[in-house]
Design a protein around this motif. Structure first.
Motif, PDB file in Angstrom:
ATOM      1  N   ALA A 292       0.868  -1.158  -0.031  1.00 30.28           N
ATOM      2  CA  ALA A 292       0.247   0.008   0.220  1.00 30.28           C
ATOM      3  C   ALA A 292       0.949   1.214  -0.050  1.00 30.28           C
ATOM      4  N   ARG A 293       1.957   1.204   0.704  1.00 29.04           N
ATOM      5  CA  ARG A 293       2.897   2.284   0.896  1.00 29.04           C
ATOM      6  C   ARG A 293       3.498   2.734  -0.636  1.00 29.04           C
ATOM      7  N   ASN A 294       3.888   1.831  -1.428  1.00 24.49           N
ATOM      8  CA  ASN A 294       4.761   1.827  -2.509  1.00 24.49           C
ATOM      9  C   ASN A 294       3.622   1.945  -3.837  1.00 24.49           C
ATOM     10  N   ARG A 295       2.465   2.808  -3.708  1.00 26.67           N
ATOM     11  CA  ARG A 295       1.688   2.872  -4.799  1.00 26.67           C
ATOM     12  C   ARG A 295       2.251   2.885  -6.164  1.00 26.67           C
ATOM     13  N   GLY A 296       1.397   2.561  -6.971  1.00 25.42           N
ATOM     14  CA  GLY A 296       2.015   2.554  -8.442  1.00 25.42           C
ATOM     15  C   GLY A 296       0.910   1.845  -9.422  1.00 25.42           C
ATOM     16  N   PRO A 297       1.225   1.548 -10.727  1.00 23.28           N
ATOM     17  CA  PRO A 297       0.286   0.721 -11.433  1.00 23.28           C
ATOM     18  C   PRO A 297      -0.117  -0.634 -11.092  1.00 23.28           C
TER      19      PRO A 297
END
Length: 298
Positions: A292-297
């Motif tokens: 969740a912290r490392n949001r991206g595609p």
């Protein structure tokens, strides 16, 4: 009841039983043959009966040895599987995570996080539970869910909180509403319109945040109508009965019967946070939080 012999003795016995040769078994175990013989003797002494019949030419299992071999083989196999399963849990590759989420996280933040997490950790079972923010706080405290997507901020010494989104607020109006013709919409413009808001029973946390932020600007939010669901809320707006205020990330999901414009002020926003207990150190949960912290595609 006899105490279970050492695992090393049991594995030595199984290897000899499979090879029916102390020399070959010693080679497999990387042991001296005399050391292996002492292990078997120790095991037989602990059990109180012989496991092998030995002659100068061959080694054979006794009837008791045959029965013991079948049982011990299952025990060692189960033990090995348990060790492997526990290792997968320790690494966060298997297990279960109970995830709470509220309406504002249901359309984007939660689904995108779940999609990325499922792709990376297919062995984890995810249980998704729709819950209002206040109910999530209680569920986390009672260990009924592991993580929660809720309206923030949330300050609790027993919990960690990670901000996932800080959405500017938009005014949502009927089509062709007069506010749509203004160059910008200011907070004071909201006070001059009939306001439709979610009721306190279902929208309490969001209402509290709205009233606090607008109150700091000297604007009192007094709803002309209240609704319990998003569909009812937007339906009332579309029918020309008033306007409402919504987070930017949800504007694309409101349909074509209403219009939206940003409310120009840096202090007006909706915060979505991910919350989990400080004491919850399960690797699978920590992996979910990192996803969740490392949001991206997705």
């Amino acid at each position: 009841m006899h105490q279970l012999p050492e695992t090393a003795l049991l594995r030595s016995f199984v290897t000899v039983a499979q090879e029916l040769s102390f020399r070959r078994a010693a080679d497999r175990l990387a042991l001296d043959q005399s050391a292996l013989s002492r292990r078997i003797q120790k095991l037989e002494a602990e059990l109180g009966y012989p496991l092998f019949e030995r002659t100068t030419r061959e080694v054979a299992l006794t009837p008791a040895g045959q029965d013991f071999y079948r049982s011990v083989s299952r025990i060692l196999l189960d033990c090995s599987r348990s060790i492997d399963e526990a290792r997968r849990v320790a690494l966060g590759h298997t297990g279960r995570i109970r995830v709470g989420y509220m309406a504002f996280a249901a359309t984007d933040l939660m689904p995108r996080t779940v999609a990325r997490f499922r792709d990376r950790y297919p062995g984890i079972t995810l249980e998704l539970r729709f819950m209002r923010t206040q109910m999530q706080k209680i569920a986390i405290a009672n260990d009924e869910i592991d993580v929660g997507f809720l309206i923030g901020p949330y300050d609790n010494r027993d919990c960690h909180s990670l901000t996932l989104a800080l959405d500017p607020l938009h005014v949502v109006t009927p089509q062709r509403h007069r506010l749509l013709h203004q160059p910008t919409v200011q907070p004071a413009d909201i006070a001059n319109e009939p306001l439709i808001l979610g009721n306190m029973a279902e929208w309490g946390e969001y209402r509290f945040r709205l009233e606090d932020q607008f109150g700091r600007l000297g604007i009192s939010l007094e709803p002309a109508l209240e609704a319990s669901t998003t569909l009812a809320l937007i339906g009332l707006v579309a029918s020309g009965l008033g306007i409402t205020v919504y987070p930017e990330s949800l504007i694309g999901f409101l349909g074509r019967n209403v219009e939206a414009r940003p409310i120009i002020h840096p202090d007006l926003h909706s915060r979505t946070v991910l919350v989990w207990k400080r004491s919850n150190r399960a690797r699978a949960v920590l992996n979910f939080i990192e996803t969740a912290r490392n949001r991206g595609p997705a």
